[in-house]
Design a protein around this motif. Sequence first.
Motif, short mmCIF file in Angstrom:
data_model
loop_
_atom_site.label_atom_id
_atom_site.label_comp_id
_atom_site.label_asym_id
_atom_site.label_seq_id
_atom_site.Cartn_x
_atom_site.Cartn_y
_atom_site.Cartn_z
N ILE A 38 36.00 -32.60 -80.54
CA ILE A 38 34.74 -33.45 -81.05
C ILE A 38 33.85 -32.45 -82.08
CG2 ILE A 38 33.00 -35.06 -80.66
CD1 ILE A 38 35.85 -35.98 -79.64
N THR A 39 33.53 -32.75 -83.10
CA THR A 39 32.47 -32.11 -83.78
C THR A 39 31.43 -32.94 -84.45
OG1 THR A 39 34.46 -30.62 -84.81
CG2 THR A 39 32.26 -30.70 -85.98
N ASN A 40 30.17 -32.32 -84.00
CA ASN A 40 28.85 -33.14 -84.60
C ASN A 40 28.70 -32.59 -85.95
OD1 ASN A 40 26.52 -34.23 -85.02
ND2 ASN A 40 25.26 -33.23 -83.56
N ARG A 46 22.95 -35.82 -80.30
CA ARG A 46 23.66 -36.91 -80.45
C ARG A 46 24.04 -37.11 -79.02
NH1 ARG A 46 26.48 -37.30 -86.06
NH2 ARG A 46 27.19 -39.27 -85.21
N GLU A 49 26.88 -40.06 -77.04
CA GLU A 49 27.65 -40.43 -78.26
C GLU A 49 28.99 -41.07 -78.00
OE1 GLU A 49 28.78 -40.90 -82.31
OE2 GLU A 49 26.83 -40.15 -81.40
N LEU A 103 26.08 -34.40 -77.34
CA LEU A 103 26.62 -33.41 -78.51
C LEU A 103 25.17 -32.65 -78.89
CD1 LEU A 103 29.10 -35.30 -80.43
CD2 LEU A 103 29.61 -33.31 -79.12
N ARG A 384 22.97 -40.87 -87.49
CA ARG A 384 24.33 -40.86 -86.69
C ARG A 384 25.35 -42.08 -87.23
NH1 ARG A 384 22.32 -40.65 -80.36
NH2 ARG A 384 24.54 -40.93 -79.95
N VAL A 389 30.84 -38.85 -86.02
CA VAL A 389 31.50 -37.35 -85.43
C VAL A 389 32.78 -37.44 -85.96
CG1 VAL A 389 30.17 -37.43 -83.19
CG2 VAL A 389 32.57 -38.76 -83.39
#
Length: 393
Positions: A38-40, A46, A49, A103, A384, A389
């Motif tokens: 998982i990448t922000n 966040r 999330e 995140l 967001r 993400v």
Amino acid sequence: MFTAPIHRMLALVAALVGSQALGLAQTPNETAAVEVTITNPIAQQRPSETIELDWARLVQAQPAIAAAAVRVVDAESGREVVAQPLDVDGNNKTDKLIFQVDLAPNAVRRFKVEAAAPTAGLTEASPVHAQFLPRRLDDMAWENDKAAWRTYGPAVAKAEGLISSGIDVWVKRVSHPIINRWFFYGIDYHRDSGEGADFFSVGPTLGGGGSAIWDGEGFKPSPNFNDWIILANGPVRAMFELGYPAIELADGNRVTERRRYSIDAGHQLTRMAVTYTFERAPERPMFVAGLVERDGVQTQAGPGDRWISMWGPIGREGDGQLGTGIVMEQAGAESLSQDKHFLLRAPIEPGQPTAYWSGGGWTRAGEIMDAAQWQAYLENWAERLAHPVQVDF
């Protein structure tokens, strides 16, 4: 003499080869799993999330995963997180697996989706909940650990003469569920006795985030809902749909509205996806999502009209300040004021859902303390939505 042991050894080798071909555990002590990154992509926090994983892709990657035997584990800490298989369309088949993570800005986190029975979230009360309330003249109410809301069915129209598809905002300052407590235990929920209260006045308005079709020069809301279905009830998300009777527009065209409501744990906002179906195709159909004015409120529109905000007193003196707000998912909305409402107006595609988020923040809950903080929350939410993400298997 050696026939049986050789057969057992060959069977074990075949099983291990088959396991590798399916992506299953390599040894008896390992659990079949899929690794997810998982990448922000933005430099913003966040919290809570919600991560949505496509169920068909999960099962393709790991056939041992099943709705009754799936859990999510933080790859670094080994801690299990609460997860929820989700049937999105009500056909009794799993479509997604959802779970929540916090995140940090530009963070990268890794998780394992394992083919094993879950243990997290099984003994605690779900923080999200939706319920049809025939005892209270067929309201539909929903809540999470931050706030609660309700809207009205046809029995209210018959008994009280209230024609409204508006959204009632209940303020909470506890994380536990309050819907049943307030309705079934004789609690005066119009006064704050330590849990929160219903201070908000909706009446025949859009309330705290209701929708309405744009009819030429003004907005025309649907009446009270006349059918409902609950699709999910936690522990990460509650989701339900409401259908509304057809209404006639100024040009004689008739339109029917359907709303899908989704509320996740840890959020101040509810997602609403509205679908309008017309008797005949309109030229430039538009809808609004709106906030009813209250005495003493201040209004603000965000950059590019991505969101609108109200902030001001709620209830009696000493009952605190309430922020209400709307964040549109799509670009191209415009803010306007009309008939004591602050609105976001946006184009729609007939027969296709258009989504927005609405909700509130109350000072006595101890998290949203002033107008600037509430507006920052809405701006963060818009960011967001604009930068989802990244999920990699």
